[in-house]
Design an enzyme around this catalytic site. Structure first.
Site, mmCIF file in Angstrom:
data_model
loop_
_atom_site.group_PDB
_atom_site.id
_atom_site.type_symbol
_atom_site.label_atom_id
_atom_site.label_comp_id
_atom_site.label_asym_id
_atom_site.label_seq_id
_atom_site.Cartn_x
_atom_site.Cartn_y
_atom_site.Cartn_z
ATOM 1 N N LYS A 70 0.839 -1.092 0.023
ATOM 2 C CA LYS A 70 -0.098 -0.027 -0.134
ATOM 3 C C LYS A 70 0.976 1.324 -0.005
ATOM 4 O O LYS A 70 2.040 1.371 0.710
ATOM 5 C CB LYS A 70 -0.777 0.054 1.133
ATOM 6 N N THR A 129 -3.462 -5.954 0.250
ATOM 7 C CA THR A 129 -2.922 -4.486 0.561
ATOM 8 C C THR A 129 -3.862 -3.915 1.474
ATOM 9 O O THR A 129 -3.250 -2.806 2.270
ATOM 10 C CB THR A 129 -2.579 -3.612 -0.927
ATOM 11 N N ARG A 159 26.037 35.163 -8.767
ATOM 12 C CA ARG A 159 24.553 34.813 -9.150
ATOM 13 C C ARG A 159 23.630 34.421 -8.034
ATOM 14 O O ARG A 159 24.026 34.152 -6.758
ATOM 15 C CB ARG A 159 24.745 33.633 -9.939
ATOM 16 N N GLN A 165 28.152 21.433 -7.248
ATOM 17 C CA GLN A 165 28.763 20.286 -7.134
ATOM 18 C C GLN A 165 29.753 20.551 -6.005
ATOM 19 O O GLN A 165 29.731 19.404 -5.209
ATOM 20 C CB GLN A 165 29.491 20.013 -8.261
ATOM 21 N N ASN A 217 19.102 22.653 -9.768
ATOM 22 C CA ASN A 217 19.476 24.135 -9.915
ATOM 23 C C ASN A 217 18.485 24.976 -10.353
ATOM 24 O O ASN A 217 18.347 24.959 -11.741
ATOM 25 C CB ASN A 217 20.991 24.270 -10.634
ATOM 26 N N HIS A 265 17.057 27.902 -11.749
ATOM 27 C CA HIS A 265 17.796 29.243 -12.288
ATOM 28 C C HIS A 265 16.826 30.422 -11.962
ATOM 29 O O HIS A 265 15.499 30.368 -12.102
ATOM 30 C CB HIS A 265 17.989 29.024 -13.812
HETATM 31 O O1 LIG Z 1 26.653 25.129 -10.021
HETATM 32 C C1 LIG Z 1 26.401 24.765 -11.498
HETATM 33 N N1 LIG Z 1 26.620 23.684 -11.994
HETATM 34 C C2 LIG Z 1 26.845 23.154 -13.201
HETATM 35 O O2 LIG Z 1 27.206 22.018 -13.541
HETATM 36 C C3 LIG Z 1 26.124 24.111 -14.014
HETATM 37 N N2 LIG Z 1 25.720 24.014 -15.453
HETATM 38 C C4 LIG Z 1 25.137 25.223 -15.458
HETATM 39 O O3 LIG Z 1 24.661 25.575 -16.711
HETATM 40 N N3 LIG Z 1 24.997 26.218 -14.428
HETATM 41 C C5 LIG Z 1 25.683 25.409 -13.459
HETATM 42 N N4 LIG Z 1 25.793 25.732 -12.300
#
Ligand SMILES: O=c1[nH]c(=O)c2[nH]c(=O)[nH]c2[nH]1
Length: 305
Positions: free
Chosen positions: A11, A58, A177, A231, A257, A259
């Site tokens: 479930k 279930t 950014r 990363q 990420n 944007h």
């Molecule tokens: O921190 C980031 N890692 C990426 O691999 C990546 N690629 C991207 O276009 N912007 C970012 N920013």
């Protein structure tokens, strides 16, 4: 001739709410969770031969989720998931693995005139505390704890430059950014041999302490790191989680990420709104970057998942 390569059933999306009432103080504590419970074992004939004699319905699995929530503490969720999973192995000899996912939703105690209220709560965000428990006859109790949907944003302190530039590249390098993500962080406990071992870890507050530690590492590192990339920032978080929680073998993240694009407004009266003049941005719904890693204690094994 086809054969059943893998099978599990149970479930999903079982919603459970539990109130704990402290009779002495009158303080009540609430827990809301969503539970998924999938069983594996000698259930093949239910698929291949229409043999329902091996099927724990279930509906019964759902009932068990409620009964175990009544019989046992639901906090920490690692302990509740373990009680629930162990029950299926103890009760049904032909069931070999119980896969339990618990999602705990936020109900944070409200403060009224500066004092914690005894029975009122607020849903302060979509963040959840999660456990994926795999309880099996051969592997003991394998627990993976996580924080999901912790949405954060920083308006500076994030750069991204030095990446590959070739005929596919449009993205300009940036030294400043906006960085935003929905944190999904998981830490995997070294397998527990018995339910008693999980009970002991819970009594010692190991699960709650680890959750608190991971959460503050995430918040502090996200805020204070001069981020070179998603990363690198996530790797730093993993290193610290492994350092402060010795019983954890791996720590990992899945981070979108999200944007926030700069907007050129120079077409309107020459307004400056890019680079150091950027104030108005355009949040993007998608596409988004998606960055994952898992860091283990022993010499790096890069798992391609
Ligand atoms: O921190 C980031 N890692 C990426 O691999 C990546 N690629 C991207 O276009 N912007 C970012 N920013």
């Amino acid at each position: 001739m086809p054969s059943l390569a893998s099978a599990r059933y149970g479930k999903d999306n079982v919603r459970v709410f539990k109130v704990d009432r402290d009779e002495k103080t009158g303080v009540q504590t609430v827990t809301e969770m969503t539970v998924c419970c999938l069983l594996e074992g000698e259930i093949e004939t239910s698929y291949t031969k229409a043999d329902n004699s091996v099927v724990v319905a279930t509906d019964s699995i759902k009932n068990t989720i409620y009964i175990k929530a009544k019989e046992h503490p639901v906090n920490p969720p690692e302990l509740y998931a373990s009680y629930l999973g162990q029950h299926f192995l103890d009760t049904y000899p032909h069931i070999s693995t119980a896969n339990i996912d618990v999602t705990v939703h936020r109900w944070t105690r409200l403060a009224v005139d500066g004092a914690p209220h005894p029975h009122s709560f607020i849903r302060d965000g979509e963040e959840t505390r999660n456990v994926e428990a795999t309880i099996s006859r051969t592997g003991g109790l394998a627990l993976r704890s996580s924080i999901r949907k912790l949405t954060v944003l920083k308006s500076t302190g994030s750069a991204f430059h030095g990446f590959v530039r070739d005929e596919f590249t449009l993205l300009p390098e940036t030294w400043d950014r906006i960085l935003s993500t929905d944190v999904d962080s998981t830490w995997a406990w070294r397998a527990f041999k018995t339910l008693a071992d999980v009970e002991k870890a819970a009594a010692d507050k190991r699960f709650d302490d680890a959750w608190e530690a991971a959460r503050s590492i995430i918040i502090k590192t996200f805020s204070t790191d001069e981020s070179a990339s998603v990363q690198n920032t996530m790797y730093k978080m993993c290193e610290q989680i492994l350092e402060v929680v010795p019983e954890v073998d791996t720590a990992g993240f899945t981070l979108p990420n999200k944007h926030y694009f700069e907007l050129d407004l120079s077409w309107h009266k020459g307004i400056k709104n890019t680079g150091k003049d950027a104030e108005v941005y355009v949040p993007q719904s998608g596409p988004n970057g998606l960055i994952k890693c898992e860091v283990s204690r022993d010499t790096a094994t890069l798992a391609h998942r």
